[in-house]
Design a protein around this motif. Structure first.
Motif, PDB file in Angstrom:
ATOM      1  N   SER A  88       0.685  -1.184  -0.050  1.00  0.00           N
ATOM      2  CA  SER A  88       0.049  -0.039  -0.257  1.00  0.00           C
ATOM      3  C   SER A  88       0.760   1.138  -0.086  1.00  0.00           C
ATOM      4  O   SER A  88       2.108   1.212   0.415  1.00  0.00           O
ATOM      5  CB  SER A  88      -0.934   0.087   1.127  1.00  0.00           C
ATOM      6  N   VAL A  89       0.345   2.102  -0.637  1.00  0.00           N
ATOM      7  CA  VAL A  89       1.021   3.646  -0.668  1.00  0.00           C
ATOM      8  C   VAL A  89       0.108   4.664  -0.106  1.00  0.00           C
ATOM      9  O   VAL A  89      -0.726   4.695  -0.342  1.00  0.00           O
ATOM     10  CB  VAL A  89       1.758   3.786  -2.063  1.00  0.00           C
ATOM     11  N   THR A  90       0.813   5.582   0.354  1.00  0.00           N
ATOM     12  CA  THR A  90       0.111   6.892   0.777  1.00  0.00           C
ATOM     13  C   THR A  90       1.175   8.039   0.164  1.00  0.00           C
ATOM     14  O   THR A  90       2.111   8.262   0.565  1.00  0.00           O
ATOM     15  CB  THR A  90      -0.005   7.061   2.346  1.00  0.00           C
ATOM     16  N   TYR A  91       0.202   8.768  -0.744  1.00  0.00           N
ATOM     17  CA  TYR A  91       1.038   9.953  -1.315  1.00  0.00           C
ATOM     18  C   TYR A  91       0.885  11.201  -0.325  1.00  0.00           C
ATOM     19  O   TYR A  91      -0.042  11.424   0.107  1.00  0.00           O
ATOM     20  CB  TYR A  91       0.423  10.391  -2.794  1.00  0.00           C
ATOM     21  N   ILE A  92       2.155  11.629  -0.051  1.00  0.00           N
ATOM     22  CA  ILE A  92       2.007  12.791   0.767  1.00  0.00           C
ATOM     23  C   ILE A  92       2.165  14.404   0.152  1.00  0.00           C
ATOM     24  O   ILE A  92       1.395  15.217   0.579  1.00  0.00           O
ATOM     25  CB  ILE A  92       3.080  12.556   1.934  1.00  0.00           C
ATOM     26  N   ALA A  93       3.005  14.338  -0.955  1.00  0.00           N
ATOM     27  CA  ALA A  93       3.393  15.497  -1.565  1.00  0.00           C
ATOM     28  C   ALA A  93       3.602  15.165  -2.766  1.00  0.00           C
ATOM     29  O   ALA A  93       4.034  14.214  -3.216  1.00  0.00           O
ATOM     30  CB  ALA A  93       4.394  16.198  -0.838  1.00  0.00           C
ATOM     31  N   PRO A  94       3.482  16.170  -3.795  1.00  0.00           N
ATOM     32  CA  PRO A  94       3.731  15.888  -5.347  1.00  0.00           C
ATOM     33  C   PRO A  94       5.261  15.943  -5.630  1.00  0.00           C
ATOM     34  O   PRO A  94       5.924  16.418  -4.996  1.00  0.00           O
ATOM     35  CB  PRO A  94       2.977  16.993  -5.996  1.00  0.00           C
ATOM     36  N   ALA A  95       5.401  15.155  -6.644  1.00  0.00           N
ATOM     37  CA  ALA A  95       6.835  15.460  -7.396  1.00  0.00           C
ATOM     38  C   ALA A  95       6.845  15.779  -8.618  1.00  0.00           C
ATOM     39  O   ALA A  95       5.635  15.427  -9.276  1.00  0.00           O
ATOM     40  CB  ALA A  95       7.532  13.754  -7.192  1.00  0.00           C
ATOM     41  N   GLU A 125      15.204  17.724  -1.912  1.00  0.00           N
ATOM     42  CA  GLU A 125      15.390  18.508  -0.817  1.00  0.00           C
ATOM     43  C   GLU A 125      15.052  17.842   0.527  1.00  0.00           C
ATOM     44  O   GLU A 125      15.089  18.232   1.711  1.00  0.00           O
ATOM     45  CB  GLU A 125      14.059  19.463  -1.084  1.00  0.00           C
ATOM     46  N   GLY A 126      14.876  16.517   0.521  1.00  0.00           N
ATOM     47  CA  GLY A 126      14.668  15.766   1.743  1.00  0.00           C
ATOM     48  C   GLY A 126      12.994  15.584   2.003  1.00  0.00           C
ATOM     49  O   GLY A 126      12.720  15.152   3.199  1.00  0.00           O
ATOM     50  N   GLU A 127      12.435  16.201   1.195  1.00  0.00           N
ATOM     51  CA  GLU A 127      10.911  16.559   1.547  1.00  0.00           C
ATOM     52  C   GLU A 127       9.997  15.215   1.449  1.00  0.00           C
ATOM     53  O   GLU A 127      10.438  14.189   0.242  1.00  0.00           O
ATOM     54  CB  GLU A 127      10.021  17.417   0.590  1.00  0.00           C
ATOM     55  N   HIS A 128       9.204  14.620   2.409  1.00  0.00           N
ATOM     56  CA  HIS A 128       8.535  13.636   2.589  1.00  0.00           C
ATOM     57  C   HIS A 128       7.741  13.325   1.182  1.00  0.00           C
ATOM     58  O   HIS A 128       6.314  14.239   1.335  1.00  0.00           O
ATOM     59  CB  HIS A 128       7.836  13.432   3.874  1.00  0.00           C
ATOM     60  N   VAL A 129       7.637  12.543   0.272  1.00  0.00           N
ATOM     61  CA  VAL A 129       6.687  12.492  -1.206  1.00  0.00           C
ATOM     62  C   VAL A 129       5.576  11.356  -0.753  1.00  0.00           C
ATOM     63  O   VAL A 129       4.555  11.575  -1.279  1.00  0.00           O
ATOM     64  CB  VAL A 129       7.483  12.340  -2.361  1.00  0.00           C
ATOM     65  N   ALA A 130       6.128  10.374   0.006  1.00  0.00           N
ATOM     66  CA  ALA A 130       5.212   9.164   0.109  1.00  0.00           C
ATOM     67  C   ALA A 130       5.665   8.091   1.048  1.00  0.00           C
ATOM     68  O   ALA A 130       7.164   8.076   1.348  1.00  0.00           O
ATOM     69  CB  ALA A 130       4.801   8.552  -1.462  1.00  0.00           C
ATOM     70  N   GLU A 131       4.801   7.347   1.523  1.00  0.00           N
ATOM     71  CA  GLU A 131       5.054   6.427   2.407  1.00  0.00           C
ATOM     72  C   GLU A 131       4.335   5.003   1.997  1.00  0.00           C
ATOM     73  O   GLU A 131       3.373   4.969   1.492  1.00  0.00           O
ATOM     74  CB  GLU A 131       4.560   6.620   3.621  1.00  0.00           C
TER      75      GLU A 131
END
Length: 148
Positions: A88-95, A125-131
């Motif tokens: 499963s994946v959770t998208y947090i921020a766009p790439a 930038e180390g920003e969290h994109v997905a988990e």
């Protein structure tokens, strides 16, 4: 190469090399295997034009694929052929086009034939994109011979 004579780190690396040679999808997408260790793997990829969707962002399927590849390399570090059972994946921020995405997989649990792995996807930038969370299942076979 005798798998039984290798240290855990050397075994993880040898298994990764065998898998890499046969992993057409990962190589075709321009992914780079950054590191591998027992139960861990890091893979990076640059988002290209063909990976963007109608919103001008990276299509989620490519982010999933990056995470899935890191998951595969992490759970195959013990010389047991291992496949995904559930993901499963959770998208947090766009790439976006040009972003360098890195998927870092780490083992949470490994018991019997099953394992659980968490994969964090970040941009340059180390920003969290997905988990991503993957559940693995070992199957018959090994990557390397047990005896030389």
């Amino acid at each position: 190469m005798n798998a039984a004579s290798l240290s855990p780190d050397a075994l993880a690396g040898a298994c990764a090399r065998v898998m890499w040679d046969d992993d057409n999808a990962t190589r075709h997408l321009g992914m780079e295997l950054v590191s591998v260790a027992p139960g861990e793997a890091t893979i990076a990829m640059t988002v290209t034009d063909i990976m963007t969707n109608g919103h001008g962002t990276c299509h989620g399927g490519y982010i999933f694929t990056l995470a899935d590849s890191a998951f595969a390399f992490a759970c195959n570090t013990y010389n047991q052929r291992t496949v995904a059972q559930h993901c499963s994946v959770t998208y947090i921020a766009p790439a976006f086009r040009g972003d360098r995405l890195t998927a870092t997989a780490r083992e949470v649990s490994r018991r019997g034939r099953g394992g659980i792995y968490d994969i964090r996807i970040t941009n340059q930038e180390g920003e969290h994109v997905a988990e991503f969370r993957g559940h693995s299942r070992t199957i018959k076979g090994a990557h390397l011979p047990e005896q030389g």
